[in-house]
Scaffold this active site. Structure first.
Site, PDB file in Angstrom:
ATOM      1  N   HIS A 180       3.624  -8.655  -2.735  1.00  0.00           N
ATOM      2  CA  HIS A 180       3.715  -7.660  -3.819  1.00  0.00           C
ATOM      3  C   HIS A 180       3.807  -6.219  -3.292  1.00  0.00           C
ATOM      4  O   HIS A 180       3.262  -5.301  -3.906  1.00  0.00           O
ATOM      5  CB  HIS A 180       2.521  -7.838  -4.777  1.00  0.00           C
ATOM      6  CG  HIS A 180       1.187  -7.655  -4.112  1.00  0.00           C
ATOM      7  ND1 HIS A 180       0.098  -8.469  -4.358  1.00  0.00           N
ATOM      8  CD2 HIS A 180       0.742  -6.747  -3.195  1.00  0.00           C
ATOM      9  CE1 HIS A 180      -0.932  -8.066  -3.643  1.00  0.00           C
ATOM     10  NE2 HIS A 180      -0.570  -7.017  -2.933  1.00  0.00           N
ATOM     11  N   HIS A 200      -5.897  -3.183  -6.592  1.00  0.00           N
ATOM     12  CA  HIS A 200      -6.060  -2.305  -5.423  1.00  0.00           C
ATOM     13  C   HIS A 200      -6.690  -0.964  -5.786  1.00  0.00           C
ATOM     14  O   HIS A 200      -6.527   0.014  -5.052  1.00  0.00           O
ATOM     15  CB  HIS A 200      -4.719  -2.032  -4.762  1.00  0.00           C
ATOM     16  CG  HIS A 200      -3.955  -3.220  -4.294  1.00  0.00           C
ATOM     17  ND1 HIS A 200      -3.402  -4.146  -5.140  1.00  0.00           N
ATOM     18  CD2 HIS A 200      -3.635  -3.633  -3.047  1.00  0.00           C
ATOM     19  CE1 HIS A 200      -2.762  -5.076  -4.442  1.00  0.00           C
ATOM     20  NE2 HIS A 200      -2.892  -4.788  -3.177  1.00  0.00           N
ATOM     21  N   HIS A 255      -0.417  -8.851   6.964  1.00  0.00           N
ATOM     22  CA  HIS A 255      -0.185  -7.411   7.076  1.00  0.00           C
ATOM     23  C   HIS A 255      -1.490  -6.654   7.230  1.00  0.00           C
ATOM     24  O   HIS A 255      -2.537  -7.101   6.773  1.00  0.00           O
ATOM     25  CB  HIS A 255       0.643  -6.843   5.921  1.00  0.00           C
ATOM     26  CG  HIS A 255       0.055  -6.905   4.527  1.00  0.00           C
ATOM     27  ND1 HIS A 255      -0.272  -8.071   3.885  1.00  0.00           N
ATOM     28  CD2 HIS A 255      -0.210  -5.905   3.638  1.00  0.00           C
ATOM     29  CE1 HIS A 255      -0.706  -7.797   2.651  1.00  0.00           C
ATOM     30  NE2 HIS A 255      -0.689  -6.483   2.485  1.00  0.00           N
ATOM     31  N   GLU A 285      -5.013 -11.307   1.517  1.00  0.00           N
ATOM     32  CA  GLU A 285      -4.474 -11.522   0.163  1.00  0.00           C
ATOM     33  C   GLU A 285      -3.886 -12.920   0.004  1.00  0.00           C
ATOM     34  O   GLU A 285      -3.645 -13.365  -1.124  1.00  0.00           O
ATOM     35  CB  GLU A 285      -3.387 -10.481  -0.152  1.00  0.00           C
ATOM     36  CG  GLU A 285      -3.934  -9.071  -0.349  1.00  0.00           C
ATOM     37  CD  GLU A 285      -2.834  -8.038  -0.592  1.00  0.00           C
ATOM     38  OE1 GLU A 285      -3.154  -6.911  -0.958  1.00  0.00           O
ATOM     39  OE2 GLU A 285      -1.639  -8.358  -0.393  1.00  0.00           O
TER      40      GLU A 285
HETATM   41  C1  DHB Z   1       1.863  -2.793   1.326  1.00  0.00           C
HETATM   42  C2  DHB Z   1       1.526  -4.141   1.087  1.00  0.00           C
HETATM   43  C3  DHB Z   1       0.611  -4.466   0.078  1.00  0.00           C
HETATM   44  O1  DHB Z   1       0.210  -5.742  -0.197  1.00  0.00           O
HETATM   45  C4  DHB Z   1       0.058  -3.468  -0.716  1.00  0.00           C
HETATM   46  O2  DHB Z   1      -0.775  -3.845  -1.723  1.00  0.00           O
HETATM   47  C5  DHB Z   1       0.376  -2.144  -0.487  1.00  0.00           C
HETATM   48  C6  DHB Z   1       1.278  -1.803   0.536  1.00  0.00           C
HETATM   49  C7  DHB Z   1       2.871  -2.405   2.378  1.00  0.00           C
HETATM   50  O3  DHB Z   1       3.237  -3.217   3.225  1.00  0.00           O
HETATM   51  O4  DHB Z   1       3.352  -1.255   2.329  1.00  0.00           O
HETATM   52 FE    FE Z   2      -1.589  -5.713  -1.605  1.00  0.00          FE
END
Ligand code: DHB
Ligand code: FE
Length: 279
Positions: free
Chosen positions: A12, A59, A192, A239
């Site tokens: 997302h 978030h 990530h 996540e």
């Molecule tokens: C990014 C990824 C995420 O899951 C999020 O909530 C906010 C930013 C990103 O990779 O920029």
């Molecule tokens: Fe996220």
């Protein structure tokens, strides 16, 4: 009784909203990601779900660090999006399904899950962007029930606990006295990390194994503790708990109809999956 027609899981990343706004879906950077959704659009057009239970992590739009429920379920007639500061357009409100919300809440509490019920709830990019990926015209054809799992502030619920939550959601939906076709959506991940020394961290080998095992071995990820998942997938990679819960809602047996994986979108290893329950 209601029928769960399938589960769709996806990343997302906020930048997706920018790409949609600019119509950049066919550009080389975005095409490998957006192409993963074409088979999902065909499947949705055929299956036509009535309701979506959307499992995601807020978030900071609806819950902030001062009050952070581990699990929360929406029970509102309507859910609105708002500016989170990412510079992406806001989307039209979503119609809730109050009957399913309260059925789910009663069933989960009876199942010993301590959840927060939200009769007012804003939905952030983790909810809106997957909806826009699945229904690009943004005329939402489904009523929704948002389910939040905290992955923002420690302590986080374990993968095993999220699997049990998803399992309980699945049992509750299947016992809902309503002929609806229900889609489960799980959003977040995959690997990530946005901050700290390991910012930019991605683990392709882990993600690929996670995708490969999710349908047949839905408890594969539950062997890992939260600190192990953070180490393996990054601070925001956890996540993937939403994918664990969404898969669990399908019941014991499921098959993968479609999977896509692309590195990177922004800082994220971005993936999507479509799974179907097997009777
Ligand atoms: C990014 C990824 C995420 O899951 C999020 O909530 C906010 C930013 C990103 O990779 O920029
Ligand atoms: Fe996220």
């Amino acid at each position: 009784m209601a029928r769960i027609v399938g589960a769709i899981t996806t990343s997302h990343v906020p930048a997706i909203g920018g790409a949609i706004a600019k119509g950049a879906q066919a550009q080389p950077y975005w095409k490998p990601f957006f192409d993963g959704f074409a088979p999902l659009h065909r499947w949705l057009a055929e299956v036509k779900p009535d309701v979506a239970v959307v499992i995601y992590n807020d978030h900071g739009l609806n819950f902030f660090l001062d009050k952070m429920p581990t699990f929360a379920v929406g029970a509102a007639a309507q859910y609105r999006n708002a500016d989170e500061g990412w510079g992406i357009p806001q989307v039209a409100p979503f119609a809730g399904d109050l009957d399913l919300s309260w059925h789910l809440i009663e069933s989960l509490v009876a199942d010993d899950f301590d959840i927060t019920t939200c009769q007012e709830m804003m939905v952030d990019h983790a909810f809106t962007l997957p909806m826009a990926l699945l229904w690009p015209d943004q005329h939402w054809p489904v009523r929704v029930v948002p389910v939040c799992i905290n992955t923002v502030q420690f302590p986080l619920p374990s993968a095993a606990r999220c699997h049990r939550l998803g399992d309980a959601i699945g049992r509750a939906v299947r016992a809902w006295p309503n002929g609806a076709r229900v889609l489960i959506i799980g959003t977040g991940g995959l690997s990530h990390q946005l901050d700290g020394e390991r910012a930019g961290f991605i683990n392709r080998a882990f993600d690929e194994q996670f995708i490969a095992t999710l349908a047949d071995d839905p408890q594969w990820a539950t062997r890992y503790s939260i600190p192990q998942l953070v180490e393996l997938t990054g601070t925001q990679g956890v996540e993937l708990l939403m994918w664990v819960a969404a898969r669990a809602a399908l019941g014991a047996k499921a098959r993968t109809l479609q999977a896509n994986y692309h590195i990177p979108i922004s800082n994220t290893a971005s993936g999507s999956m479509l799974m179907e329950p097997v009777a």
